[in-house]
Design a protein around this motif. Structure first.
Motif, PDB file in Angstrom:
ATOM      1  N   ARG A 185       0.851  -1.196   0.000  1.00 25.18           N
ATOM      2  CA  ARG A 185       0.000   0.000   0.000  1.00 25.18           C
ATOM      3  C   ARG A 185       0.883   1.241   0.000  1.00 25.18           C
ATOM      4  O   ARG A 185       2.048   1.194   0.409  1.00 25.18           O
ATOM      5  CB  ARG A 185      -0.935   0.012   1.212  1.00 25.18           C
ATOM      6  N   ARG A 186       0.297   2.317  -0.484  1.00 24.43           N
ATOM      7  CA  ARG A 186       0.988   3.603  -0.507  1.00 24.43           C
ATOM      8  C   ARG A 186       0.552   4.414   0.712  1.00 24.43           C
ATOM      9  O   ARG A 186      -0.633   4.667   0.888  1.00 24.43           O
ATOM     10  CB  ARG A 186       0.661   4.357  -1.791  1.00 24.43           C
ATOM     11  N   GLN A 187       1.507   4.797   1.513  1.00 23.68           N
ATOM     12  CA  GLN A 187       1.211   5.568   2.722  1.00 23.68           C
ATOM     13  C   GLN A 187       1.598   7.027   2.495  1.00 23.68           C
ATOM     14  O   GLN A 187       2.782   7.346   2.353  1.00 23.68           O
ATOM     15  CB  GLN A 187       2.002   5.006   3.904  1.00 23.68           C
ATOM     16  N   PRO A 188       0.621   7.934   2.430  1.00 21.40           N
ATOM     17  CA  PRO A 188       0.960   9.351   2.228  1.00 21.40           C
ATOM     18  C   PRO A 188       1.857   9.867   3.345  1.00 21.40           C
ATOM     19  O   PRO A 188       1.709   9.499   4.511  1.00 21.40           O
ATOM     20  CB  PRO A 188      -0.398  10.042   2.233  1.00 21.40           C
ATOM     21  N   LEU A 189       2.791  10.730   2.967  1.00 23.49           N
ATOM     22  CA  LEU A 189       3.714  11.327   3.918  1.00 23.49           C
ATOM     23  C   LEU A 189       3.659  12.847   3.803  1.00 23.49           C
ATOM     24  O   LEU A 189       3.354  13.396   2.741  1.00 23.49           O
ATOM     25  CB  LEU A 189       5.160  10.886   3.623  1.00 23.49           C
TER      26      LEU A 189
END
Length: 258
Positions: A163-167
């Motif tokens: 999954r892509r975790q926003p930072l």
């Protein structure tokens, strides 16, 4: 380091996930560029038993599509990918295909046009009635691959292996950008990363960025950049680091001569 005399010092802005700027740095360094990483997200691999079991089932499908090198790397952490398989394995681009081959997978096909549309033009995906297809990917994206596979008659299994975790944009890097002399070139290969950048970039930097070059990995991304107010947009040959760096260098060189 040998650099073309007519090209000034310039900066290539990378939106690659956190910790994944090295390939772009290697490609850009011989062209006289510094790479400034503005990671708006991180990739998090799934490691649970349910995902592993789903992947084991998916790898036996008639058609198995891997959406990115990150999908390959996350899948390989769950299961080996070098065993014989009954179906056709397909990759969105050559980078994804190379990642599969590095894991020992054989018979991998990838399109010359390295995007979703190019993938869907591959002959093994033309007629899927009565076949089982699997998509090894992450949540998000346009969804065009999954929808088209189903529209063509496939029984689709989707396995989200990462999954892509926003930072938050790294404050130190944002401050570096404020001090960085132009020209800048933004390497654009993800609409989602682009959106996250525009949402977070401070108001004093956004007009400066819009005045600089963008090199986009697909015609769709060229159009998106234009819609967001960027006027100096050019199309790279593809999404690979060497392709983006070469297009960026060409944009800077042309700008210096104009």
């Amino acid at each position: 380091m040998n650099r073309p005399a007519h090209v000034p010092e310039w900066t290539l802005l990378s939106l690659r996930p956190r910790g994944q700027h090295a390939a772009l740095r290697r490609a850009a360094a011989p062209l006289g560029a510094q790479v400034l990483g503005l990671s708006p997200w991180a990739l998090v691999a799934q490691r649970d038993d349910a995902t592993r079991a789903a992947l084991a089932q998916a790898l036996g499908a008639d058609r198995v599509v891997f959406s990115s090198p990150a999908a390959v790397h996350a899948a390989a952490r769950l299961l080996p990918l070098n065993a014989p398989h009954p179906g056709s394995w397909l990759a969105v681009g050559e980078g994804t295909a190379a990642a599969l081959r590095a894991q020992g997978a054989t018979g991998v096909q990838a399109p010359r046009q390295m995007d979703s549309e190019g993938l869907l033009d591959l002959p093994p995906l033309a007629q899927l009635q009565g076949l089982r297809a699997a998509l090894v990917t992450a949540p998000g994206g346009r969804g065009i691959i999954a929808q088209t596979l189903q529209d063509r008659g496939a029984e689709l299994q989707r396995v989200d292996v990462y999954r892509r975790q926003p930072l938050r944009l790294p404050p130190r890097q944002v401050n570096r950008l404020r001090r960085q002399a132009t020209p800048w070139v933004l390497a654009l290969s993800s609409a989602e990363a682009f959106g996250l950048l525009l949402e977070q970039l401070p108001a004093d930097l956004l007009p400066r960025l819009r005045s600089q070059h963008v090199v986009a990995a697909s015609p769709r991304l060229v159009a998106l950049a234009g819609q967001q107010g960027f006027s100096r947009v050019s199309l790279a040959e593809g999404p690979l680091p060497a392709q983006l760096a070469a297009a960026a260098h060409a944009a800077v060189t042309t700008g210096e001569r104009s």
